[in-house]
Design an enzyme around this catalytic site. Structure first.
Site, PDB file in Angstrom:
ATOM      1  CE1 TYR A 135      35.212  39.494  40.623  1.00  0.00           C
ATOM      2  CE2 TYR A 135      33.187  40.655  41.171  1.00  0.00           C
ATOM      3  CZ  TYR A 135      34.546  40.487  41.327  1.00  0.00           C
ATOM      4  OH  TYR A 135      35.220  41.311  42.176  1.00  0.00           O
ATOM      5  CE  LYS A 185      50.070  34.370  36.286  1.00  0.00           C
ATOM      6  NZ  LYS A 185      51.360  34.981  36.726  1.00  0.00           N
ATOM      7  CG  ASP A 217      52.718  38.233  37.585  1.00  0.00           C
ATOM      8  OD1 ASP A 217      52.451  38.628  36.428  1.00  0.00           O
ATOM      9  OD2 ASP A 217      53.489  37.280  37.806  1.00  0.00           O
ATOM     10  CG  ASP A 241      37.463  43.531  42.661  1.00  0.00           C
ATOM     11  OD1 ASP A 241      36.929  44.610  42.973  1.00  0.00           O
ATOM     12  OD2 ASP A 241      37.671  42.606  43.473  1.00  0.00           O
ATOM     13  CG  ASP A 245      39.967  48.235  45.607  1.00  0.00           C
ATOM     14  OD1 ASP A 245      39.071  48.749  44.910  1.00  0.00           O
ATOM     15  OD2 ASP A 245      39.761  47.756  46.737  1.00  0.00           O
TER      16      ASP A 245
END
Ligand code: IPM
Ligand code: MG
Length: 350
Positions: A135, A185, A217, A241, A245
């Site tokens: 970000y 990851k 994942d 992020d 959600d």
């Protein structure tokens, strides 16, 4: 005790008005002062995080935010987009720890698209790092290279950034069911190998907390397959992020979920997890409960007033039990109300 109130854009001003009424009803002698952030600030000053807002936000003890953004500002240059205001205030106030609870209220069990047995009793906390990662990483941009456009961003974390968010997550797990799942990851990205290493090194300091690791994942998959396996999850800015959600939708109603973004001293910015919902802005139908619950988180984390936080949360549970529903959580057999009526109901329950 000063609260900087940033209504923002879209439904922001409507939902904030109800949260402010709730705060005032508590009669806790807060001083509330309003300022502009996001599109509203761009319209007034050309800057999504103007100097006056920066000054007020810095001197206040806490910041309460509605929501920012909307199609009106989407075609502006990147520095003038409302989202830049949000990222700007997070960075400016060093709000590195983003707490996003996903709780399924029993009254809203039917709102989830998942089977009731998969989600009933769901209570997860996602701890998202908020001031680092891809970000904010440099270099970044879109350039012309070798006769074509080239887009690039940089993912990075220092070990101290990972350690400080790790500590917040371990502490949070300690106050809950003592299980922490760190998401990375590491099979592909070196930055997240470091993430896993630092989390593992911290673990011995919290022997009462069980630390596990999961690839992002797989975590995305497990969240919809068997979400109740999680207690606290900790992850970087971008994965957080996305996963937050996803987690919010397990509860069926992003309109119910608050969030807190804290610095090292528990100064915080509190905002609903949902966006500015331009499609329903100005109609008086938005759900104010996530903003009201964000105010409860503010009472708990910044003002250390657990009793007042619980009082607000109990009032929200009560209005749900009484059958009051805004459109986003409405189902036949319940009472459909608008933003202000929902605020009235919470005030009455208080
Ligand atoms: C969030 C939002 C923001 C983010 C956007 C609006 C910049 O999606 O708070 O999750 O990506 O952090
Ligand atoms: Mg988001």
């Amino acid at each position: 005790m000063k609260i900087c109130v940033l209504p923002g854009d879209g439904i922001g001003p409507e939902i904030m008005a109800e949260a402010v009424r709730v705060i005032e009803a508590l009669d806790l002698k807060f001083e509330l002062e309003e300022a502009l952030l996001g599109g509203a600030a761009v319209d007034a000053t050309g800057d999504p995080y103007p100097e006056a807002t920066r000054k007020l936000a810095r001197e206040a003890d806490a910041v309460l935010l509605g929501a920012v953004g909307g199609p009106k500002w989407d075609s502006l240059p990147r520095e003038q987009r409302p989202e830049r205001g949000l990222l700007g205030i997070r960075k400016d106030l060093c709000l590195f720890a983003n707490l996003r609870p996903a709780i399924l209220y029993p009254e809203l069990a039917n709102a989830s698209t998942l089977k009731p047995e998969v989600v009933s009793g769901l209570d997860i906390l996602i701890v998202r790092e908020l001031t680092g990662d891809i970000y904010f990483g440099q270099p970044r941009g879109i350039e012309n290279r070798n006769g074509e456009r080239y887009g690039f961003n940089t993912m990075h974390y220092t070990e101290s950034e990972i350690r400080r968010i790790g500590r917040v997550a371990f502490e949070a797990a300690r106050k809950r069911n003592k299980r922490l799942c760190s998401v990375d990851k590491m099979n592909v990205l070196e930055t997240t190998q470091l993430w896993r290493d630092v989390m593992t090194e911290l673990s011995p300091e919290y022997p009462d907390v069980e630390l596990t690791h999961m690839l992002v994942d797989n975590a995305a998959m497990q969240l919809v397959r068997a979400p109740k396996q999680f207690d606290v999850m900790v992850t970087g800015n971008m994965f957080g992020d996305i996963l937050s959600d996803e987690a919010s939708m397990l509860t069926g109603s992003i309109g119910m979920l608050p969030s807190a973004s804290l610095d090292a001293n528990n100064k915080g910015l509190y905002e609903p997890s949902h966006g500015s919902a331009p499609d329903i802005a100005g109609k008086g139908v938005a759900n104010p409960l996530a903003t009201i619950l964000s105010a409860a988180m503010m009472l708990r984390y910044t003002f250390n007033n657990e009793a007042a936080a619980v009082r607000v949360e109990t009032a929200v549970k009560k209005v749900l039990a009484q059958g009051y529903r805004t459109g986003d959580i409405y189902e036949p057999g319940t009472m459909k109300v608008g933003t202000k009526q929902m605020g009235d109901a919470v005030l009455a329950a208080l």
